[in-house]
Write a protein that holds these residues in place. Structure first.
Motif, PDB file in Angstrom:
ATOM      1  N   HIS A   1       0.970  -0.928  -0.330  1.00  0.00           N
ATOM      2  CA  HIS A   1      -0.218  -0.087  -0.171  1.00  0.00           C
ATOM      3  C   HIS A   1       0.981   0.940  -0.342  1.00  0.00           C
ATOM      4  CE1 HIS A   1       1.218  -1.221   3.996  1.00  0.00           C
ATOM      5  NE2 HIS A   1       0.294   0.473   5.201  1.00  0.00           N
TER       6      HIS A   1
ATOM      7  N   HIS B   1       1.582   3.857   2.024  1.00  0.00           N
ATOM      8  CA  HIS B   1       1.884   4.554   3.455  1.00  0.00           C
ATOM      9  C   HIS B   1       3.018   4.807   3.393  1.00  0.00           C
ATOM     10  CE1 HIS B   1      -2.644   4.027   5.266  1.00  0.00           C
ATOM     11  NE2 HIS B   1      -2.155   4.778   4.993  1.00  0.00           N
TER      12      HIS B   1
ATOM     13  N   ASP C   1       6.019   4.127   4.889  1.00  0.00           N
ATOM     14  CA  ASP C   1       6.576   3.394   5.800  1.00  0.00           C
ATOM     15  C   ASP C   1       6.397   1.926   5.027  1.00  0.00           C
ATOM     16  OD1 ASP C   1       3.723   2.947   6.632  1.00  0.00           O
ATOM     17  OD2 ASP C   1       4.270   1.751   8.256  1.00  0.00           O
ATOM     18  N   HIS C   2       6.244   1.993   3.714  1.00  0.00           N
ATOM     19  CA  HIS C   2       6.446   0.999   2.950  1.00  0.00           C
ATOM     20  C   HIS C   2       6.252   1.483   1.738  1.00  0.00           C
ATOM     21  CE1 HIS C   2       4.205  -1.935   5.445  1.00  0.00           C
ATOM     22  NE2 HIS C   2       3.673  -0.985   6.057  1.00  0.00           N
TER      23      HIS C   2
ATOM     24  N   HIS D   1      -6.859  -2.410   4.917  1.00  0.00           N
ATOM     25  CA  HIS D   1      -6.048  -1.314   6.257  1.00  0.00           C
ATOM     26  C   HIS D   1      -6.793   0.118   5.598  1.00  0.00           C
ATOM     27  CE1 HIS D   1      -2.387   0.561   8.106  1.00  0.00           C
ATOM     28  NE2 HIS D   1      -2.052   0.500   7.140  1.00  0.00           N
TER      29      HIS D   1
ATOM     30  N   ASP E   1       0.288  -4.547   6.213  1.00  0.00           N
ATOM     31  CA  ASP E   1      -0.863  -4.309   6.995  1.00  0.00           C
ATOM     32  C   ASP E   1      -2.097  -4.427   7.125  1.00  0.00           C
ATOM     33  OD1 ASP E   1       1.365  -2.995   7.306  1.00  0.00           O
ATOM     34  OD2 ASP E   1       0.731  -0.757   7.272  1.00  0.00           O
TER      35      ASP E   1
HETATM   36 ZN   LIG Z   1      -0.794   1.339   6.229  1.00  0.00          ZN
END
Ligand SMILES: [Zn+2]
Ligand SMILES: [Zn+2]
Length: 354
Positions: free
Chosen positions: A58, A60, A62-63, A116, A137
């Motif tokens: 996805h 975000h 942190d990814h 998520h 997530d």
């Molecule tokens: Zn996330």
């Protein structure tokens, strides 16, 4: 073939997993850790040059936040994600492949929606008889986003969301707490401000607010309204019952001069924007409540409000606890499980042969 943990296990942020193969290696996610001295995945330039694909779960940070760094360090391959995830990325990857269009003679990919946020998916890879599963997530409990539950899957290695670790409070109790606060504020006619991220729990919270306080007017900034509209056009990611409720919902745009009683959504979870802070401080001055519902970055506007005692922090669940992760393990057949997205489970082996 082997799996190398390049980040995201024993820590939160810079989620990145390298599947090393003789000819073409691939990554699952390439995240950046905010506010850290070493924010990027633990990959050598040699490893990066051999990466042919990056599969994104996805959008975000942190990814995906380390993608520009990956290009700077020699990556020239293709990025694979859902159309919705690509549309959410600020910097578009140079070579994109839509998830539905990916094909490879010996990498078989299966995926499902992970509940998520819009566009978020889990992956199962089958390569030369070996299988790897990445939950991304993951939550099965949200109000708005569709989840295709991970069931009856076999995998040699499964990397599973365990972000809330040993905290046993489930979706009902954490989100129920926020709903109770909203209800009490409505009884006292106190306004509430909810700073939310651009993609994710904002719509869930909006639906919750409209259910528990049906008479309270809801206001939102322009970004929130635009996001709501875009996400409603992408039916594939939204639960049908949520879609019906969301399309009936009346949300007014925040008018700068007047801030009447209501529930306010700001698409600015860390409160970096001056316009958001302006709304927040004016509502606080009238005994309103600022409710933070997820990660708070150090030195952000949200962080400052918490320190000043002007905001309260309660979790709106969008990940799994250890207990929820263990339940998923019981519903599938995984030989080795790596819990990720938490500092509670350290890295035991940085690389695993398959
Ligand atoms: Zn996330
Ligand atoms: Zn994450």
């Amino acid at each position: 073939m082997r799996l190398v943990i390049a980040g995201g296990v024993g820590e939160s942020g810079r989620n990145c997993f390298l599947v090393e193969r003789e000819r073409d290696s691939f990554l699952v996610d390439c995240g950046r850790m905010t506010g850290k001295k070493h924010p990027y995945p633990d990959l050598t330039p040699e490893q990066i040059c051999r990466v042919r694909y990056v599969f994104l779960t996805h959008s975000h940070t942190d990814h995906t936040g380390a993608l520009p760094w990956l290009y700077e360090n020699g990556f020239s391959g293709e990025v694979i994600a859902s159309r919705q995830t690509f549309s959410q990325l600020k910097e578009k990857p140079q070579r994109q492949i839509m998830l539905e269009n990916f094909s490879h003679p010996d990498i078989r990919v299966e995926w499902g929606r992970s509940g998520h946020c819009a566009g978020s998916v889990w992956y199962r890879f089958e390569i030369a008889g070996k299988t790897l599963l990445f939950s991304g997530d993951y939550t099965e409990s949200g109000y708005v986003y569709q989840c295709d539950p991970i069931r009856r899957q076999k995998a040699h290695i499964a990397v599973l969301d365990s972000a809330y670790g040993s905290d046993e409070r489930d979706f009902e109790s954490t989100c129920g707490q926020i709903e109770e606060i909203l209800r009490i504020c409505a009884e006292e006619r106190r306004s509430v401000v909810l700073p939310v991220p651009q993609y994710g729990r904002g719509l869930d919270l909006c639906l919750a607010a409209s259910r528990v306080c049906p008479k309270t007017p809801i206001f939102a900034d322009e970004q929130f309204l635009v996001q709501k509209m875009i996400q409603q056009q992408n039916e594939q990611w939204i639960r049908p019952e949520a879609m019906r409720e969301l399309s009936r919902l009346r949300i007014q745009m925040i008018a700068d001069r007047m801030l009447p009683y209501g529930i306010y959504f700001l698409c600015d979870s860390q409160l970096y924007r001056r316009s958001s802070l302006n709304v927040v401080y004016r509502i606080v001055a009238r005994k309103g409540l600022v409710l933070l519902t997820g990660r708070v970055d150090a030195k952000s506007g949200s962080d400052q409000l918490l320190r000043e005692g002007k905001a309260r922090l309660y979790r709106w669940s969008v990940h799994c606890t250890d207990r929820e992760r263990e339940k998923i393990e019981g519903q599938n057949d995984f030989r080795c499980v790596i819990p990720y997205h938490t500092a509670e489970h350290p890295v035991i082996q940085k690389s695993l042969e398959l």
